[in-house]
Design a protein around this motif. Structure first.
Motif, PDB file in Angstrom:
ATOM      1  N   GLY A 188       0.815  -1.203   0.000  1.00 48.18           N
ATOM      2  CA  GLY A 188       0.000   0.000   0.000  1.00 48.18           C
ATOM      3  C   GLY A 188       0.850   1.254   0.000  1.00 48.18           C
ATOM      4  N   ASP A 189       0.230   2.364  -0.330  1.00 48.06           N
ATOM      5  CA  ASP A 189       0.909   3.651  -0.467  1.00 48.06           C
ATOM      6  C   ASP A 189       0.774   4.445   0.828  1.00 48.06           C
ATOM      7  N   THR A 190       1.857   4.525   1.591  1.00 50.33           N
ATOM      8  CA  THR A 190       1.817   5.234   2.880  1.00 50.33           C
ATOM      9  C   THR A 190       1.851   6.748   2.706  1.00 50.33           C
ATOM     10  N   THR A 191       2.194   7.244   1.509  1.00 50.24           N
ATOM     11  CA  THR A 191       2.302   8.695   1.324  1.00 50.24           C
ATOM     12  C   THR A 191       0.950   9.399   1.372  1.00 50.24           C
ATOM     13  N   GLU A 192      -0.137   8.620   1.329  1.00 48.76           N
ATOM     14  CA  GLU A 192      -1.473   9.219   1.416  1.00 48.76           C
ATOM     15  C   GLU A 192      -1.747   9.805   2.791  1.00 48.76           C
ATOM     16  N   PHE A 193      -1.027   9.335   3.818  1.00 45.68           N
ATOM     17  CA  PHE A 193      -1.397   9.641   5.193  1.00 45.68           C
ATOM     18  C   PHE A 193      -0.339  10.483   5.901  1.00 45.68           C
ATOM     19  N   ASN A 194      -0.810  11.427   6.688  1.00 44.10           N
ATOM     20  CA  ASN A 194       0.043  12.247   7.545  1.00 44.10           C
ATOM     21  C   ASN A 194      -0.087  11.720   8.964  1.00 44.10           C
ATOM     22  N   ALA A 195       0.982  11.106   9.467  1.00 44.94           N
ATOM     23  CA  ALA A 195       0.927  10.449  10.772  1.00 44.94           C
ATOM     24  C   ALA A 195       0.466  11.392  11.879  1.00 44.94           C
ATOM     25  N   GLY A 196       0.905  12.636  11.824  1.00 42.61           N
ATOM     26  CA  GLY A 196       0.573  13.581  12.882  1.00 42.61           C
ATOM     27  C   GLY A 196      -0.884  13.999  12.916  1.00 42.61           C
ATOM     28  N   LYS A 197      -1.604  13.794  11.805  1.00 42.70           N
ATOM     29  CA  LYS A 197      -2.999  14.216  11.732  1.00 42.70           C
ATOM     30  C   LYS A 197      -3.998  13.071  11.889  1.00 42.70           C
ATOM     31  N   LEU A 198      -3.516  11.871  12.074  1.00 39.00           N
ATOM     32  CA  LEU A 198      -4.421  10.727  12.186  1.00 39.00           C
ATOM     33  C   LEU A 198      -5.216  10.779  13.487  1.00 39.00           C
ATOM     34  N   ILE A 199      -6.446  10.296  13.407  1.00 40.36           N
ATOM     35  CA  ILE A 199      -7.296  10.179  14.599  1.00 40.36           C
ATOM     36  C   ILE A 199      -7.130   8.760  15.132  1.00 40.36           C
ATOM     37  N   LEU A 200      -6.539   8.622  16.306  1.00 41.16           N
ATOM     38  CA  LEU A 200      -6.256   7.309  16.862  1.00 41.16           C
ATOM     39  C   LEU A 200      -7.470   6.769  17.612  1.00 41.16           C
ATOM     40  N   PRO A 201      -7.637   5.446  17.639  1.00 42.78           N
ATOM     41  CA  PRO A 201      -8.679   4.853  18.490  1.00 42.78           C
ATOM     42  C   PRO A 201      -8.489   5.274  19.948  1.00 42.78           C
ATOM     43  N   ALA A 202      -9.589   5.436  20.657  1.00 45.46           N
ATOM     44  CA  ALA A 202      -9.540   5.951  22.031  1.00 45.46           C
ATOM     45  C   ALA A 202      -8.855   4.998  23.002  1.00 45.46           C
ATOM     46  N   ASN A 203      -8.752   3.728  22.643  1.00 45.77           N
ATOM     47  CA  ASN A 203      -8.121   2.759  23.553  1.00 45.77           C
ATOM     48  C   ASN A 203      -6.635   2.581  23.255  1.00 45.77           C
ATOM     49  N   TRP A 204      -6.045   3.473  22.478  1.00 48.48           N
ATOM     50  CA  TRP A 204      -4.623   3.431  22.173  1.00 48.48           C
ATOM     51  C   TRP A 204      -3.879   4.496  22.962  1.00 48.48           C
ATOM     52  N   VAL A 205      -2.582   4.269  23.143  1.00 48.60           N
ATOM     53  CA  VAL A 205      -1.680   5.268  23.699  1.00 48.60           C
ATOM     54  C   VAL A 205      -1.028   5.991  22.532  1.00 48.60           C
ATOM     55  N   ASP A 206      -1.054   7.301  22.567  1.00 47.10           N
ATOM     56  CA  ASP A 206      -0.561   8.111  21.455  1.00 47.10           C
ATOM     57  C   ASP A 206       0.957   8.255  21.547  1.00 47.10           C
ATOM     58  N   THR A 207       1.660   7.452  20.751  1.00 42.95           N
ATOM     59  CA  THR A 207       3.112   7.562  20.664  1.00 42.95           C
ATOM     60  C   THR A 207       3.511   7.727  19.202  1.00 42.95           C
ATOM     61  N   LYS A 208       4.715   8.204  18.977  1.00 48.07           N
ATOM     62  CA  LYS A 208       5.201   8.389  17.614  1.00 48.07           C
ATOM     63  C   LYS A 208       5.220   7.070  16.860  1.00 48.07           C
ATOM     64  N   LEU A 209       5.677   6.006  17.520  1.00 42.78           N
ATOM     65  CA  LEU A 209       5.746   4.704  16.869  1.00 42.78           C
ATOM     66  C   LEU A 209       4.356   4.177  16.523  1.00 42.78           C
ATOM     67  N   THR A 210       3.389   4.399  17.416  1.00 41.80           N
ATOM     68  CA  THR A 210       2.015   3.970  17.142  1.00 41.80           C
ATOM     69  C   THR A 210       1.501   4.624  15.862  1.00 41.80           C
ATOM     70  N   ARG A 211       1.752   5.896  15.717  1.00 45.92           N
ATOM     71  CA  ARG A 211       1.294   6.618  14.522  1.00 45.92           C
ATOM     72  C   ARG A 211       2.012   6.121  13.261  1.00 45.92           C
ATOM     73  N   THR A 212       3.302   5.830  13.390  1.00 48.72           N
ATOM     74  CA  THR A 212       4.050   5.310  12.246  1.00 48.72           C
ATOM     75  C   THR A 212       3.483   3.976  11.776  1.00 48.72           C
ATOM     76  N   GLN A 213       3.188   3.089  12.727  1.00 48.02           N
ATOM     77  CA  GLN A 213       2.624   1.786  12.389  1.00 48.02           C
ATOM     78  C   GLN A 213       1.191   1.909  11.866  1.00 48.02           C
ATOM     79  N   PHE A 214       0.456   2.869  12.411  1.00 48.63           N
ATOM     80  CA  PHE A 214      -0.927   3.073  11.984  1.00 48.63           C
ATOM     81  C   PHE A 214      -0.980   3.522  10.524  1.00 48.63           C
ATOM     82  N   VAL A 215      -0.018   4.329  10.094  1.00 51.68           N
ATOM     83  CA  VAL A 215       0.057   4.732   8.692  1.00 51.68           C
ATOM     84  C   VAL A 215       0.183   3.508   7.795  1.00 51.68           C
ATOM     85  N   LYS A 216       1.046   2.576   8.175  1.00 55.85           N
ATOM     86  CA  LYS A 216       1.240   1.358   7.382  1.00 55.85           C
ATOM     87  C   LYS A 216      -0.044   0.534   7.350  1.00 55.85           C
TER      88      LYS A 216
END
Length: 467
Positions: A188-216
């Motif tokens: 898949g194409d990860t360039t579609e997503f901006n990690a810093g602007k993603l809305i994370l699920p409420a049961n997640w901890v907001d970390t840089k690595l979480t956002r990086t993996q969420f993009v993938k």
């Protein structure tokens, strides 16, 4: 000219004959069925289910043209048990695959037998690790989609799918089993997503690595959506779209902490869209409670077959036809943690609002080897980024502690508390309902032959077919 009684009778008979010809309905044509199934999909990310991080255009089109199910659940939030339940119409203890990668019992029958008996060709393309033994799952394996869910690529072609759906006049049921968005999240194409602007699920901890993996992860959902679009276009190109039911299924939740391998809704709650031209009213939805075990009985029903005795699932065809708003009263859940970690058996029961979870060994700590192995912090280190954050962040500490150490009883109002953060088990206002659900759950376990914690053990190869 005088017309006598015989002439009148003859004229009436002729008129009656012509009338019956013009009003006689054609015999119903058995519909084709294509079932497209995701792999580890967080269904809340689909835009038709309220997701905000991407627009799943082709999946949304099925919702716009069909019926969206808001209350569909897996009984066990793991790939092999879910698919075995889908194919057999049985709950995990009864079909035998009550641990991930544990084979089903023999002899059993599945949708491959039931629909073949009704004149259908039954095929499967893509992820196929839940199709053995062949005596239980007699699918025609169709080339085209990647069969290995941990493959680093998911290249696919539609030539063999096209050949299967156009081969003969016999109706068909084809399972298209995508491997997206299952780990390793490499397509898949990860360039579609901006990690810093993603809305994370409420049961997640907001970390840089979480956002990086969420993009993938989201890139693979985009890939899944494109596959759905390719299949629906193929149906139109081949003229199959008019008499083909298209079903989309989300499977269980994502391989992030708290979802897959758990009985919280982010693991168990799934998605189902059903497009049936000329039968299902477009852009409709239902809160009817259904489980994956109900799908095979429904396929048998819509193909004109009689209900199969002793299946756990029940047909929800009346819901599809708009004749009923209810399919079942309760949905049940089971989790056995081996081989994905140390023993940690759970059981659950729910209706469309309230949910009871029994953790059968609450004195133990929950552990999953894919996410929490301290010797492999580089394999999937999202969890360790969460525990590091928990040292200074109270919300992160709450999320990580509830994941590892769980009470014997959990009870949730999933309407008021969709992330299941507020355990109402000790609230006197819910005592009578908790007692009722506990009794119903224990009755279900007894009916299933489920002895609870005793079955979450390591089975030898010889024992695997004899749960």
């Amino acid at each position: 000219m005088e017309i006598n009684r015989k002439h009148i009778v003859l004229i009436l008979l002729v008129i009656s004959g012509f009338t019956s010809v013009f009003t006689r309905k054609k015999p119903p044509v058995k519909p084709n069925v294509i079932i497209i199934m995701a792999d580890d999909l967080d269904s809340r990310q689909l835009s038709c289910y309220g997701g905000k991080n991407l627009r799943t255009t082709h999946i949304d089109a099925l919702a716009a043209n069909g019926l969206k199910f808001n209350q569909i659940y897996t009984s066990e939030a793991m790939c092999v048990p879910t698919r075995a339940s889908l194919f057999t119409g049985l709950y995990p203890v009864r079909h035998g695959s009550f641990q991930n990668h544990k084979p089903v019992r023999e002899p059993l029958k599945s949708v491959g037998h039931y629909l073949a008996d009704l004149g259908y060709r039954v095929g499967l393309t893509g992820k196929d690790h839940s199709t053995k033994p062949k005596t239980v799952f007699p699918f025609e394996i169709v080339k085209g989609f990647e069969p290995n869910c941990v493959a680093p690529t998911d290249d696919y072609e539609l030539d063999d799918v096209r050949e299967f759906i156009t081969r003969s006049e016999k109706p068909y049921c084809l399972f298209v089993m995508s491997i997206n968005p299952h780990t390793p999240w490499t397509v898949g194409d990860t360039t579609e997503f901006n990690a810093g602007k993603l809305i994370l699920p409420a049961n997640w901890v907001d970390t840089k690595l979480t956002r990086t993996q969420f993009v993938k992860y989201l890139a693979e959902i985009r890939r899944l959506d494109n596959q759905v679009g390719d299949i629906t276009r193929l149906l139109k190109e081949t003229g199959q779209d008019k008499n083909t039911i298209v079903v989309f299924l989300g499977e269980q939740g994502a391989q992030f902490p708290g979802a897959k391998w758990n009985l919280w809704d982010v693991g168990q709650k799934s998605s189902m869209l059903v497009q049936w031209p000329g039968t299902i009213k477009p852009a409709t939805q239902t809160d009817a409670l259904v489980q994956y075990e109900d799908i095979t009985p429904t396929l048998i029903d819509l193909a004109g077959g009689k209900a199969i005795p002793n299946l756990d699932g029940k047909s929800f065809l009346p819901v599809l036809l708009g004749q009923s708003k209810v399919a079942r009263m309760y949905a049940y859940g089971i989790h056995n943690n081996i081989p994905e970690g140390t023993p940690y058996p759970m059981r659950s029961i729910r209706d469309t609002r309230y949910k009871l979870i029994l953790n059968l060994t609450p004195e133990q700590a929950y552990y999953n080897r894919f996410m929490m192995n301290p010797q492999q912090t580089d394999r999937n280190s999202v969890w360790f980024s969460w525990t590091k954050e928990a040292a200074t962040n109270p919300q992160a500490r709450f999320i990580t502690e509830r994941f590892v150490k769980r009470p014997a009883v959990e009870f949730y109002d999933t309407q008021a508390d969709p992330w299941e953060f507020k355990n109402r088990a000790s609230d006197p206002a819910y005592k009578s309902r908790i007692d009722l659900y506990t009794r119903k759950l224990q009755e279900w376990m007894k009916q299933q032959g489920d002895s609870g914690a005793a079955i979450d053990i390591v089975y030898t190869k010889q024992q695997e077919t004899k749960p």
